[in-house]
Design a protein around this motif. Structure first.
Motif, PDB file in Angstrom:
ATOM      1  N   VAL A  15       0.827  -1.208   0.000  1.00  0.00           N
ATOM      2  CA  VAL A  15       0.000   0.000   0.000  1.00  0.00           C
ATOM      3  C   VAL A  15       0.864   1.261   0.000  1.00  0.00           C
ATOM      4  O   VAL A  15       1.976   1.269   0.539  1.00  0.00           O
ATOM      5  CB  VAL A  15      -0.943   0.039   1.224  1.00  0.00           C
ATOM      6  CG1 VAL A  15      -1.885  -1.155   1.216  1.00  0.00           C
ATOM      7  CG2 VAL A  15      -0.167   0.095   2.533  1.00  0.00           C
ATOM      8  N   GLU A  44       0.115   5.144   1.055  1.00  0.00           N
ATOM      9  CA  GLU A  44      -0.950   5.952   1.648  1.00  0.00           C
ATOM     10  C   GLU A  44      -0.486   7.369   1.918  1.00  0.00           C
ATOM     11  O   GLU A  44       0.533   7.578   2.556  1.00  0.00           O
ATOM     12  CB  GLU A  44      -1.396   5.325   2.976  1.00  0.00           C
ATOM     13  CG  GLU A  44      -1.880   3.901   2.845  1.00  0.00           C
ATOM     14  CD  GLU A  44      -2.491   3.419   4.154  1.00  0.00           C
ATOM     15  OE1 GLU A  44      -3.434   4.063   4.628  1.00  0.00           O
ATOM     16  OE2 GLU A  44      -2.010   2.409   4.689  1.00  0.00           O
ATOM     17  N   GLY A  99      -2.698   7.808   5.875  1.00  0.00           N
ATOM     18  CA  GLY A  99      -1.613   7.749   6.853  1.00  0.00           C
ATOM     19  C   GLY A  99      -1.319   6.407   7.482  1.00  0.00           C
ATOM     20  O   GLY A  99      -0.721   6.349   8.561  1.00  0.00           O
ATOM     21  N   GLY A 100      -1.746   5.302   6.874  1.00  0.00           N
ATOM     22  CA  GLY A 100      -1.471   3.991   7.457  1.00  0.00           C
ATOM     23  C   GLY A 100      -2.734   3.205   7.771  1.00  0.00           C
ATOM     24  O   GLY A 100      -2.689   2.019   8.104  1.00  0.00           O
ATOM     25  N   GLY A 114       3.617  -5.011   2.975  1.00  0.00           N
ATOM     26  CA  GLY A 114       3.832  -3.797   3.759  1.00  0.00           C
ATOM     27  C   GLY A 114       3.401  -2.596   2.961  1.00  0.00           C
ATOM     28  O   GLY A 114       2.535  -2.708   2.081  1.00  0.00           O
ATOM     29  N   GLY A 115       3.995  -1.445   3.260  1.00  0.00           N
ATOM     30  CA  GLY A 115       3.584  -0.252   2.534  1.00  0.00           C
ATOM     31  C   GLY A 115       4.452   0.934   2.847  1.00  0.00           C
ATOM     32  O   GLY A 115       5.362   0.851   3.681  1.00  0.00           O
ATOM     33  N   ILE A 116       4.156   2.004   2.153  1.00  0.00           N
ATOM     34  CA  ILE A 116       4.856   3.252   2.419  1.00  0.00           C
ATOM     35  C   ILE A 116       3.820   4.320   2.731  1.00  0.00           C
ATOM     36  O   ILE A 116       2.882   4.538   1.955  1.00  0.00           O
ATOM     37  CB  ILE A 116       5.748   3.647   1.224  1.00  0.00           C
ATOM     38  CG1 ILE A 116       6.917   2.652   1.151  1.00  0.00           C
ATOM     39  CG2 ILE A 116       6.240   5.092   1.360  1.00  0.00           C
ATOM     40  CD1 ILE A 116       7.809   2.803  -0.044  1.00  0.00           C
ATOM     41  N   ILE A 117       3.978   4.928   3.906  1.00  0.00           N
ATOM     42  CA  ILE A 117       3.124   6.049   4.274  1.00  0.00           C
ATOM     43  C   ILE A 117       3.803   7.297   3.730  1.00  0.00           C
ATOM     44  O   ILE A 117       4.819   7.739   4.268  1.00  0.00           O
ATOM     45  CB  ILE A 117       2.939   6.128   5.804  1.00  0.00           C
ATOM     46  CG1 ILE A 117       2.363   4.805   6.343  1.00  0.00           C
ATOM     47  CG2 ILE A 117       2.032   7.297   6.171  1.00  0.00           C
ATOM     48  CD1 ILE A 117       2.377   4.702   7.872  1.00  0.00           C
ATOM     49  N   ALA A 118       3.269   7.797   2.614  1.00  0.00           N
ATOM     50  CA  ALA A 118       3.899   8.933   1.936  1.00  0.00           C
ATOM     51  C   ALA A 118       3.093  10.181   2.252  1.00  0.00           C
ATOM     52  O   ALA A 118       2.407  10.741   1.408  1.00  0.00           O
ATOM     53  CB  ALA A 118       3.958   8.666   0.433  1.00  0.00           C
ATOM     54  N   TYR A 119       3.191  10.595   3.507  1.00  0.00           N
ATOM     55  CA  TYR A 119       2.361  11.710   3.947  1.00  0.00           C
ATOM     56  C   TYR A 119       2.906  13.015   3.363  1.00  0.00           C
ATOM     57  O   TYR A 119       2.166  13.828   2.846  1.00  0.00           O
ATOM     58  CB  TYR A 119       2.366  11.736   5.482  1.00  0.00           C
ATOM     59  CG  TYR A 119       1.152  12.398   6.060  1.00  0.00           C
ATOM     60  CD1 TYR A 119      -0.120  11.942   5.744  1.00  0.00           C
ATOM     61  CD2 TYR A 119       1.267  13.467   6.931  1.00  0.00           C
ATOM     62  CE1 TYR A 119      -1.250  12.551   6.267  1.00  0.00           C
ATOM     63  CE2 TYR A 119       0.146  14.069   7.462  1.00  0.00           C
ATOM     64  CZ  TYR A 119      -1.107  13.617   7.131  1.00  0.00           C
ATOM     65  OH  TYR A 119      -2.217  14.229   7.655  1.00  0.00           O
ATOM     66  N   VAL A 129       8.404  12.224   0.514  1.00  0.00           N
ATOM     67  CA  VAL A 129       8.400  10.761   0.594  1.00  0.00           C
ATOM     68  C   VAL A 129       7.816  10.173  -0.689  1.00  0.00           C
ATOM     69  O   VAL A 129       8.280   9.128  -1.174  1.00  0.00           O
ATOM     70  CB  VAL A 129       7.602  10.278   1.833  1.00  0.00           C
ATOM     71  CG1 VAL A 129       7.594   8.762   1.922  1.00  0.00           C
ATOM     72  CG2 VAL A 129       8.180  10.889   3.105  1.00  0.00           C
ATOM     73  N   LEU A 152      10.749   7.898  -1.919  1.00  0.00           N
ATOM     74  CA  LEU A 152      10.571   6.477  -1.612  1.00  0.00           C
ATOM     75  C   LEU A 152       9.624   5.767  -2.556  1.00  0.00           C
ATOM     76  O   LEU A 152       9.692   4.542  -2.693  1.00  0.00           O
ATOM     77  CB  LEU A 152      10.132   6.276  -0.169  1.00  0.00           C
ATOM     78  CG  LEU A 152      11.331   6.288   0.798  1.00  0.00           C
ATOM     79  CD1 LEU A 152      11.551   7.651   1.402  1.00  0.00           C
ATOM     80  CD2 LEU A 152      11.205   5.226   1.843  1.00  0.00           C
ATOM     81  N   GLY A 181       0.547   0.019  10.303  1.00  0.00           N
ATOM     82  CA  GLY A 181       0.126   1.340   9.837  1.00  0.00           C
ATOM     83  C   GLY A 181      -0.719   2.081  10.866  1.00  0.00           C
ATOM     84  O   GLY A 181      -1.047   3.251  10.694  1.00  0.00           O
ATOM     85  N   THR A 209      -1.595  10.766  12.024  1.00  0.00           N
ATOM     86  CA  THR A 209      -2.145  11.595  10.940  1.00  0.00           C
ATOM     87  C   THR A 209      -3.653  11.826  11.091  1.00  0.00           C
ATOM     88  O   THR A 209      -4.237  12.558  10.298  1.00  0.00           O
ATOM     89  CB  THR A 209      -1.854  10.962   9.565  1.00  0.00           C
ATOM     90  OG1 THR A 209      -2.432   9.650   9.520  1.00  0.00           O
ATOM     91  CG2 THR A 209      -0.361  10.881   9.307  1.00  0.00           C
ATOM     92  N   LEU A 230       6.373  12.997   8.524  1.00  0.00           N
ATOM     93  CA  LEU A 230       6.832  12.828   7.138  1.00  0.00           C
ATOM     94  C   LEU A 230       6.149  11.632   6.499  1.00  0.00           C
ATOM     95  O   LEU A 230       5.719  11.686   5.357  1.00  0.00           O
ATOM     96  CB  LEU A 230       8.351  12.615   7.123  1.00  0.00           C
ATOM     97  CG  LEU A 230       9.185  13.876   7.303  1.00  0.00           C
ATOM     98  CD1 LEU A 230      10.599  13.505   7.699  1.00  0.00           C
ATOM     99  CD2 LEU A 230       9.183  14.687   6.004  1.00  0.00           C
ATOM    100  N   GLY A 286       6.088   6.994   6.722  1.00  0.00           N
ATOM    101  CA  GLY A 286       6.605   5.818   7.387  1.00  0.00           C
ATOM    102  C   GLY A 286       6.706   4.632   6.454  1.00  0.00           C
ATOM    103  O   GLY A 286       6.311   4.712   5.287  1.00  0.00           O
ATOM    104  N   ILE A 315       5.628   0.607   6.391  1.00  0.00           N
ATOM    105  CA  ILE A 315       4.968  -0.543   6.985  1.00  0.00           C
ATOM    106  C   ILE A 315       5.780  -1.758   6.570  1.00  0.00           C
ATOM    107  O   ILE A 315       5.733  -2.184   5.419  1.00  0.00           O
ATOM    108  CB  ILE A 315       3.510  -0.649   6.503  1.00  0.00           C
ATOM    109  CG1 ILE A 315       2.734   0.649   6.808  1.00  0.00           C
ATOM    110  CG2 ILE A 315       2.826  -1.854   7.152  1.00  0.00           C
ATOM    111  CD1 ILE A 315       1.355   0.712   6.146  1.00  0.00           C
ATOM    112  N   TYR A 347       5.803  -5.077   7.155  1.00  0.00           N
ATOM    113  CA  TYR A 347       5.082  -6.214   7.696  1.00  0.00           C
ATOM    114  C   TYR A 347       5.884  -7.491   7.431  1.00  0.00           C
ATOM    115  O   TYR A 347       6.041  -8.326   8.294  1.00  0.00           O
ATOM    116  CB  TYR A 347       3.700  -6.266   7.049  1.00  0.00           C
ATOM    117  CG  TYR A 347       2.676  -6.974   7.890  1.00  0.00           C
ATOM    118  CD1 TYR A 347       2.439  -6.582   9.201  1.00  0.00           C
ATOM    119  CD2 TYR A 347       1.937  -8.017   7.377  1.00  0.00           C
ATOM    120  CE1 TYR A 347       1.502  -7.230   9.983  1.00  0.00           C
ATOM    121  CE2 TYR A 347       0.999  -8.669   8.160  1.00  0.00           C
ATOM    122  CZ  TYR A 347       0.785  -8.276   9.457  1.00  0.00           C
ATOM    123  OH  TYR A 347      -0.140  -8.924  10.216  1.00  0.00           O
TER     124      TYR A 347
END
Lengths: 417, 417
Positions: A280, A282, A286-287, A305-310, A314, A318, B287, B294, B304, B306, B308, B310
């Motif tokens: 994911v 997001e 935000g997660g 998993g995932g990347i929280i690209a707030y 990012v 990323l 997440g 957020t 910024l 994160g 995840i 997992y």
């Protein structure tokens, strides 16, 4: 059989605690053919408890109470109801021993607090209901006219356990063999409005096979609930099955499941069936989407998993979103969502990339891009689909609707596994 | 002033819907000096509604109902209560016009459905309560002995709006100028057990300045609640202030805030004050920590994003955890948590890296690493601290406790900003 439920406690009456016990009891009892005709809440006040129980007994002769069985001075359920039945309270040494044993099991050192002895007081002639889930036993008290009160503890876990262990079997034993139950079935729908759904259902919009159709919109979409009353469990199941089979083909792909089905579970199941793994990306959520997917046991087989690209930094560093895309179209745009989905799928070496970018508010909206605007993109094996919505509600609601919307797009792309 | 609340609806009585209206009303009323002495729930049944309202009126002379004001056949509140007061229902054309206007505003096309006219029926002599939040107006009906019933709609948003707009002012106008209110204050504590807290409080464990101390453990830690009754709002505030000032130095750094304070908000505020930016690395929470941070408006200044992580592959590839660390110590270990925190701080160019890795269950536990074991590491500007706990509860509870535990470690490392 008709029953009344009385929940007891100042915390409930003052509204500091929301009463989930009464709803649970009502649901369980209705599902076993017991009609709950009234529920009441009173505070930790012996007179108020006695009055409410007396009135309920006069109406139905069958009352379940929760709460007020603890070891402190404001736990008044037992003395109030014992007095109402004209019984004394007796100290039962066998229960003292049981509570002491429980203390030892849980590794408490030293003597059991004296106040816990209060939990071993039982009205004379009353039956003790074993509590395998905590220290305070329940009480069943009954008079010569077979009017009864069952007292359960207020701790939800203990109350629920004892309802299944003791109350349901006891109540079933007292009812005839042919019981009329309340049964319901729910069709969970997504991606369709309430009015569109009603249009689609046409003649069946208000009732199907004589069962009224309830529309229950929520952050998870719209649930259609059908409820039967006054029939046996077997007849109810047959009728509900038929009604559901009648509705399913009409609503079609908007249905993602029945009853308690979680859309995240449906996505995991369809992905697992295809051997797909999920990542994911997001922004505004935000997660939250990752958290929903991983809430389900066994999700680790599917979710990488995932990347929280707030922050946009990012998204670029990323996820590999092109800074020119963000400059030209904005962070909340179809183009950015597509690059986020493809980016996370690539970086995580996943089969499915899910991206969410939006404006959850309360600030940050413009006339062209209002609060609630969310772009979603899903990349399944290199095929990308994107969609957008302007979701209503506050920040938290918009984020939840966005997560649910993203899951629904994945579900539709995966089809019926 | 004493009031009873009656919530109306089959969905509530059957337990399909949890009754949040009653708790909201009770809280608001108590905060304005009104004593709610009993709450009851009845179904969509005219006789049951009338009986419950009659009994409540006999006890207190003041009743608020919610629900049963809608446009369908099962909305029976108005006819049932009108009959109880011996009043006819009149069609009020001014209200029909108002509802039609509302339909137009919301962009509905064509005629207003005929069934909506039912919402314009008002018992003769009753007062209409304006509803700025929906289509069904409320009703205030009163007899010659000043006994009254206020009927509010059941939709929570509408009910809440009307409580503040209409009910509280009306009730305040009827009470004397010196009002006795129920006030409470809560100290929110983390990182200390209930029994340790009681030990710390010593003589004040049960009561401080005459106010009983309630211990309310939850997934967010332990709340200590003090509640005053039977005094004016001004006296209550003075007493609560004094009691809180007495407790604060004893409990010290275990307190993270008061009343509705969210620990995530405290962390954001302390980080913002230092100019620090946050990145999270989440394994078992998937997440959830990012979603919590957020959830707060304005978090984009601090958060910024994160990773995840997992799957362990993600821990290695995206967070730079050494595969040898995972091989030697396991994914759930102090060493892995430390490398995750440092890794995410580095990759995201953040000041604070927060890492969580644990076993949320239900499967995956071993005697050495049981379900509930969670390692947390926080890297603030290169200084890393790690801690672990074995959290009780189910998968969701363990994840929530882990998120809260991670936030608390950050809070303690940042100190009082």
């Amino acid at each position: 059989m008709k029953i009344e439920i009385i929940t007891i406690g100042d915390e409930l009456l003052l509204g500091f605690t929301t009463d989930t016990n009464a709803a649970y009891l009502a649901r369980e009892l209705a599902g076993h053919g017991v009609e709950v005709v009234r529920r009441a809440t009173v505070g930790d006040d012996a007179e108020a408890i006695a009055a409410a129980v007396r009135e309920a007994l006069d109406r139905t002769g069958a009352v379940i109470t929760t709460g007020g069985l603890g070891p402190t001075a404001d736990d008044l359920t037992k003395p109030a109801i014992a007095a109402l039945f004209g019984r004394r309270l007796e100290m039962r040494e066998d229960i003292v021993a049981m509570i002491e044993e429980r203390f030892r099991q849980y590794g408490f050192k030293g003597q059991m607090p004296v106040s816990n002895r209060q939990q071993a007081l039982v009205p004379e002639g009353a039956r003790v209901l074993e509590n395998r889930h905590g220290s305070a036993p329940g009480i069943w008290i009954e008079d010569e006219r077979n009017r009864w009160v069952a007292m359960l503890p207020g701790v939800p876990r203990e109350m629920r356990g004892m309802t299944l262990d003791v109350i349901i079997p006891e109540v079933e034993a007292r009812m005839g063999s042919v019981r009329e139950v309340v049964c319901s079935r729910t069709l969970r729908c997504m991606g369709i409005s309430e009015s569109h759904l009603a249009d689609l259902l046409g003649d069946r919009a208000r009732a199907v096979r004589g069962l009224p159709v309830a529309y229950l919109p929520s952050l998870a979409g719209i649930d259609l609930r059908l409820t039967t009353r006054g029939m046996s469990a077997a007849d109810a199941t047959t009728l509900l099955d038929a009604a559901i089979q009648e509705l399913r083909p009409i609503i079609g792909e908007h249905i993602y499941g029945e009853d308690e089905t979680d859309l995240a579970g449906v996505v995991l199941q369809r992905s697992r069936a295809r051997g797909f793994r999920i990542a994911v990306a997001e922004s505004c959520t935000g997660g939250m989407l990752g958290a929903r997917l991983t809430a389900i046991p066994g999700s680790s087989e599917v979710v990488l998993g995932g990347i929280i690209a707030y922050d946009d930094v990012v998204k670029v560093n990323l996820l590999g979103v092109d800074p020119a895309t963000i400059r030209a179209h904005g962070a909340v745009s179809e183009q950015t969502a597509r690059e986020m989905a493809a980016g996370v799928r690539d970086r995580m070496e996943a089969d499915i990339g899910i991206a969410i970018t939006g404006i959850a508010g309360p600030g940050g909206g413009t006339p062209a891009k209002p609060v609630g605007l969310v772009w979603i993109a899903v990349d399944v094996d290199g095929q990308v689909r994107a969609s957008h919505r302007v979701y209503p509600g506050n920040r938290e609601e918009i984020r939840q609707r966005a997560s649910q919307g993203a899951l629904d797009l994945v579900r539709r792309m995966l089809g019926n596994a």
